[in-house]
Write an enzyme that holds these catalytic residues in place. Sequence first.
Site, PDB file in Angstrom:
ATOM      1  CB  SER A 598      42.948  37.805  33.812  1.00  0.00           C
ATOM      2  OG  SER A 598      42.112  36.242  34.277  1.00  0.00           O
ATOM      3  CE1 TYR A 611      38.823  39.940  36.918  1.00  0.00           C
ATOM      4  CE2 TYR A 611      38.744  38.010  35.550  1.00  0.00           C
ATOM      5  CZ  TYR A 611      39.414  38.922  36.477  1.00  0.00           C
ATOM      6  OH  TYR A 611      40.641  38.642  37.045  1.00  0.00           O
TER       7      TYR A 611
END
Length: 730
Positions: A598, A611
Amino acid sequence: MQSQKNDFRHVNYSWDDAVADELTELESLVYRSNILGADQRITNTGGGNTSAKLMEIDPLTGENVEVLWVKGSGGDLRTAKAENFSSLYQGKLEALDETYQKQPETGYKSAGEDAMIGMYKHCNFCLNPRASSIDTPLHSMIADKHVDHLHPNAVIAVASCKDQESLTETIWGGKMAYVPWMRPGWEAAKVCEQAYADKPDSVGILLGQHGHTNWNSESKSCYETSLWVIETAARYIEQHDKGEMTFGGPKVSSLADAERTELLAKFLPVARGLLSNKVKFIATVQTDENALRFVNSVDAPRLAKLGTSCPDHFLRTKIQPLYVDFDPQQDDFDTLVTKLKAGIEQYRIDYTEYYKNCKRDDSPAMRDPSPTVILIPGVGIIGWGKNKSESRVTTEFYNCAIEVMRGAEAISEYTALPQQEAFDIEYWALEEAKLQRMPKEAPLARDVVVVIGAGDGIGKETAFRVAKEGAHVVCADLRFEAAQKTADELTAIYGQGIGVAGTGISGCGPAIAQDVDITNRESVAKMFEQITLAYGGIDKVIVTAGVFLAPGQAGMSNDQMFDISFSVNVKGGYIVGTEANQIWKAQGLTGAMVLTTSVNAAVSKKGSLAYDTSKAAANHLVRELAVELSPLVNVNGLAPATVVKGSTMFPRDRVIASLSKYNVEFSESDSDDELRDKLAGFYAQRTLTKKPITPADQAEAAYLLVSGQLSKTTGQIISVDGGLHEAFLR
């Protein structure tokens, strides 16, 4: 022949008057073809042809003319439709005989034999573009209205016996004529025409080493005659069956199912790597009782060496299989591999010698000398091909060859085609022309691509993207139903893989589904085992599975969120990579792996601590795996920005929370898709390109990373974020 449905035990009687009576004559021909082709005991995939001579109106003269409708080149009886049939003026075909008779002779075939194929175009009725079969003159020269030319195992068994001519008279009571082996074409058709004329009370002809042809004035009666010919041969073989002493009786005992599965999972990647010295192959495994009875038998080495008989068979299986002299009760895995290596090396030497001894001045260049069928006592049969469909058909054809040998050995002694005749079929200019007409292989046509997270979002889009490039796609997901849905959708587009009933041949096609928990090594290992059994190995692995847990969203503590985030987003990729690497190392073939990370890995922000840090760790995992898996495997990362569309990470409540957080107007009555579009639009305005980030954008990058176009790129993170300058490398 007048027959009843209950007259048959060895073939399926499928004619239905209620269906057939509603059909036109051409539709009846298609119907007859389909029900003949549906029974593998009647004819093999792509083999045989059917015809009917029908009266049609000539579009130029308006007169009634006789037209031969015959299954065209490259068609399959089971799936044939009207457009798969050639249509030719019967009168013009008959006139071509004068052209043929003027051709000069050579030492092994009329020089104009192959050229006659090109002449068929001048006989086409209504400009039908379907290419004519090499058997077209056979159907034309048999005067009856309906003709079936088939390759049933039971009949080929008789046609492969050393005393095939006398057996023809004995088995069918004088109702079948006999013609010794001749390569299909005009000359062979002329011989059959003479046999038809010399034996006017016959219902068919046995074609030595090949199959049979039969005829009738009615479509249904022609169908029943075909079944009678096959049933009669099968019953005669059944009466002489040797039972436990078939193929000389057993020599080797089979492994138990679990032991065989374990061995194959280790062996197939090794075999795939050894075979794929020029191009990669896909495997199909056959382990049913009939296959094991043959490979375990005393006579298997002798019969395997003789090779196959029917031309349709060895075009797929080559002149003979590779028999590996292995006894699982005495030999270990390393011994099996050693014997396989030696066997493949010798096979290539022998095949090269076969080519040199048999080639003619105009023969095509030698093809890959590697075997396409491997026989392993105690284990089974492994067929290889450029894709799953071809390897499955190759295995199916050798299964047919086994049945032919079984029948021939039961009633007489099996004989194969002479090598020169076999070569002239294998390297026939017409067959070479077919190969040259084949469309160019897609970039991933020989690759097995595992997409983990294929149930939705980026993973599903990636599965579709690589399938478009010809890949065999393994759709893996924690939720099996979602994975299966993706696989089913791909199968609907690219075709259905069909196992052959009663043969034990695995039936998977361009896509299969697997459930997997990437945080569990046992689950991942089981997934790769199943993939290996289905295809023989792996080539690319793309991991799109991940988890996003925001504070308060999951009702768990920060510690729990960290544990789960790192377990899925980091450890999961590590487990997948290290398990896959065992297969890559066994194959010795280059591979590629993509982990989805990401842009959050490079951007510090509030609200997604677990995350973001797990994705930062995943970025470094990419680099570490690139080092660990080199030099065979390229490992790269795909770093998306926020992809809202189709993502399970954005359920309705999270989308609404985000819209509220950013003061984006919405209505509670908005659909889920409308809400996602609004959020995606908001995120787009934060990028340089001002465009929403979609799953398709990520799939395109994932494909690029496994396509081979970036073969010198490894250990890199590719951002697909629309241009987030906050994520620029520092």
